[in-house]
Scaffold this motif. Sequence first.
Motif, mmCIF file in Angstrom:
data_model
loop_
_atom_site.group_PDB
_atom_site.id
_atom_site.type_symbol
_atom_site.label_atom_id
_atom_site.label_comp_id
_atom_site.label_asym_id
_atom_site.label_seq_id
_atom_site.Cartn_x
_atom_site.Cartn_y
_atom_site.Cartn_z
ATOM 1 N N TYR A 68 60.641 -95.784 -83.536
ATOM 2 C CA TYR A 68 59.564 -94.900 -83.543
ATOM 3 C C TYR A 68 58.394 -95.604 -84.782
ATOM 4 O O TYR A 68 58.692 -96.263 -85.247
ATOM 5 C CB TYR A 68 59.805 -93.448 -84.067
ATOM 6 N N CYS A 77 63.847 -81.989 -89.646
ATOM 7 C CA CYS A 77 64.553 -83.449 -89.315
ATOM 8 C C CYS A 77 65.916 -83.231 -89.933
ATOM 9 O O CYS A 77 66.421 -82.670 -90.829
ATOM 10 C CB CYS A 77 63.752 -84.149 -90.278
ATOM 11 N N ILE A 78 66.672 -83.895 -88.955
ATOM 12 C CA ILE A 78 68.305 -84.083 -89.311
ATOM 13 C C ILE A 78 68.366 -85.251 -90.126
ATOM 14 O O ILE A 78 67.891 -86.089 -89.623
ATOM 15 C CB ILE A 78 69.007 -84.117 -88.129
ATOM 16 N N ILE A 79 69.005 -85.107 -91.390
ATOM 17 C CA ILE A 79 68.985 -86.319 -92.193
ATOM 18 C C ILE A 79 70.518 -86.636 -92.582
ATOM 19 O O ILE A 79 71.228 -85.605 -92.968
ATOM 20 C CB ILE A 79 68.204 -86.003 -93.489
ATOM 21 N N ALA A 80 70.913 -87.862 -92.164
ATOM 22 C CA ALA A 80 72.204 -88.498 -92.569
ATOM 23 C C ALA A 80 72.280 -89.224 -93.551
ATOM 24 O O ALA A 80 73.242 -89.728 -94.165
ATOM 25 C CB ALA A 80 72.754 -88.993 -91.165
ATOM 26 N N SER A 81 70.928 -89.903 -93.604
ATOM 27 C CA SER A 81 70.904 -90.797 -94.792
ATOM 28 C C SER A 81 70.680 -90.133 -96.206
ATOM 29 O O SER A 81 69.596 -89.753 -96.645
ATOM 30 C CB SER A 81 69.737 -91.933 -94.718
ATOM 31 N N ALA A 130 62.882 -91.836 -92.258
ATOM 32 C CA ALA A 130 62.373 -92.466 -91.242
ATOM 33 C C ALA A 130 62.368 -94.178 -91.522
ATOM 34 O O ALA A 130 61.425 -94.780 -91.833
ATOM 35 C CB ALA A 130 60.884 -92.338 -91.130
ATOM 36 N N GLY A 175 66.834 -90.199 -97.407
ATOM 37 C CA GLY A 175 66.272 -91.506 -96.709
ATOM 38 C C GLY A 175 65.434 -91.036 -95.560
ATOM 39 O O GLY A 175 65.760 -90.184 -94.593
ATOM 40 N N LYS A 209 61.412 -92.588 -75.895
ATOM 41 C CA LYS A 209 62.722 -92.411 -75.314
ATOM 42 C C LYS A 209 63.066 -93.531 -74.051
ATOM 43 O O LYS A 209 62.212 -93.497 -73.432
ATOM 44 C CB LYS A 209 62.941 -90.978 -74.932
ATOM 45 N N ARG A 245 60.750 -82.139 -81.771
ATOM 46 C CA ARG A 245 60.718 -83.390 -82.451
ATOM 47 C C ARG A 245 60.967 -83.503 -83.952
ATOM 48 O O ARG A 245 60.673 -82.634 -84.554
ATOM 49 C CB ARG A 245 59.241 -84.365 -82.075
ATOM 50 N N SER A 246 61.809 -84.523 -84.237
ATOM 51 C CA SER A 246 61.935 -84.717 -85.792
ATOM 52 C C SER A 246 60.496 -84.670 -86.595
ATOM 53 O O SER A 246 59.781 -85.569 -86.260
ATOM 54 C CB SER A 246 62.538 -86.070 -85.932
ATOM 55 N N ARG A 263 58.643 -84.993 -90.220
ATOM 56 C CA ARG A 263 58.958 -85.393 -91.626
ATOM 57 C C ARG A 263 57.525 -85.023 -92.905
ATOM 58 O O ARG A 263 57.768 -85.459 -93.850
ATOM 59 C CB ARG A 263 59.233 -86.755 -91.646
HETATM 60 C C1 LIG Z 1 72.843 -87.699 -86.444
HETATM 61 C C2 LIG Z 1 71.208 -88.008 -86.999
HETATM 62 C C3 LIG Z 1 70.700 -88.459 -88.214
HETATM 63 C C4 LIG Z 1 69.529 -88.805 -88.592
HETATM 64 N N1 LIG Z 1 69.324 -89.106 -89.748
HETATM 65 C C5 LIG Z 1 67.952 -89.364 -90.285
HETATM 66 C C6 LIG Z 1 67.762 -89.805 -91.416
HETATM 67 O O1 LIG Z 1 68.507 -89.880 -92.439
HETATM 68 N N2 LIG Z 1 66.184 -89.730 -91.824
HETATM 69 C C7 LIG Z 1 65.395 -89.572 -91.026
HETATM 70 O O2 LIG Z 1 64.053 -89.622 -91.504
HETATM 71 N N3 LIG Z 1 65.570 -88.981 -89.751
HETATM 72 C C8 LIG Z 1 66.882 -89.116 -89.392
HETATM 73 N N4 LIG Z 1 67.443 -88.473 -88.244
HETATM 74 C C9 LIG Z 1 66.213 -88.358 -87.193
HETATM 75 C C10 LIG Z 1 66.088 -89.429 -85.964
HETATM 76 O O3 LIG Z 1 65.392 -90.594 -86.563
HETATM 77 C C11 LIG Z 1 65.181 -88.928 -84.964
HETATM 78 O O4 LIG Z 1 65.872 -88.137 -84.040
HETATM 79 C C12 LIG Z 1 64.841 -89.999 -83.879
HETATM 80 O O5 LIG Z 1 63.727 -90.966 -84.452
HETATM 81 C C13 LIG Z 1 64.277 -89.460 -82.581
HETATM 82 O O6 LIG Z 1 63.027 -88.623 -82.869
HETATM 83 P P1 LIG Z 1 63.251 -87.146 -82.363
HETATM 84 O O7 LIG Z 1 64.143 -86.338 -82.985
HETATM 85 O O8 LIG Z 1 61.767 -86.557 -82.451
HETATM 86 O O9 LIG Z 1 63.504 -87.517 -80.823
HETATM 87 C C14 LIG Z 1 68.554 -88.364 -87.626
HETATM 88 C C15 LIG Z 1 68.880 -88.058 -86.434
HETATM 89 C C16 LIG Z 1 70.037 -87.510 -85.962
HETATM 90 C C17 LIG Z 1 70.710 -87.085 -84.571
#
Ligand SMILES: Cc1cc2nc3c(=O)[nH]c(=O)nc-3n(C[C@H](O)[C@H](O)[C@H](O)COP(=O)(O)O)c2cc1C
Length: 190
Positions: A168, A120-124, A66, A64, A180, A10-11, A13
């Motif tokens: 979430y 956590c993957i971060i695109a922001s 959540a 950025g 989900k 899971r993501s 933070r």
């Molecule tokens: C391409 C991508 C970009 C994301 N960017 C952010 C972000 O900028 N900040 C953040 O807190 N989470 C980010 N996330 C995490 C998502 O919020 C997270 O995957 C989603 O809430 C579902 O939770 P899970 O990963 O536990 O299934 C990103 C995830 C993906 C796949």
Amino acid sequence: MLRDLIIKNRSCRRFLESKKIEPGVLKDLIDLARLSPSGSNLQPLKYIISNEPTMNAKIFPHLGWAGYLTNWDGPGEGERPAAYILILGDTLIKKSFNCDHGIAAQSIMLGACEQGLRGCIIASINREKLRQDLNISGQYELLLILALGMPREKIALETVGKDGSIKYWRDKEGVHHVPKRKLEDIILSV
Ligand SMILES: Cc1cc2nc3c(=O)[nH]c(=O)nc-3n(C[C@H](O)[C@H](O)[C@H](O)COP(=O)(O)O)c2cc1C
């Protein structure tokens, strides 16, 4: 089993910031990305590792966290990521990177999870400011940042409820809940 790893992954933070991740561990994770699929096998992705407090502190303000948790400004001091992997696209190899970086990111996150880390993957990302602060050449497009560390939060995986919300949320105990969609709601029949 892969399913168990994906469920665990899971993501996250909030981390034990003081629990350092050694460069060798981060390099091994990048090696998983190196071995992952790449469109036309061009392999245009490059990586920057950060695991020192000084460099981590340059990266953190540009991220950025959540977006749905409007009352939360992101992890506080002591619970921030212990390391980052920046995923960059080398524009001398390719101008657009399709989903290469998504695949690379997931390979790294699964590898980290397997070792007890989370991330956590971060695109922001405030890309221009971060580029300036880290002195990253214009040759590289800043695609994604992977925040990593030892987890310091509980996360509950759930099925989307009757209200249909995919947002979430956190409960009073600070548990992070991730809805989900149901399997039958995402497989289309034509
Ligand atoms: C391409 C991508 C970009 C994301 N960017 C952010 C972000 O900028 N900040 C953040 O807190 N989470 C980010 N996330 C995490 C998502 O919020 C997270 O995957 C989603 O809430 C579902 O939770 P899970 O990963 O536990 O299934 C990103 C995830 C993906 C796949």
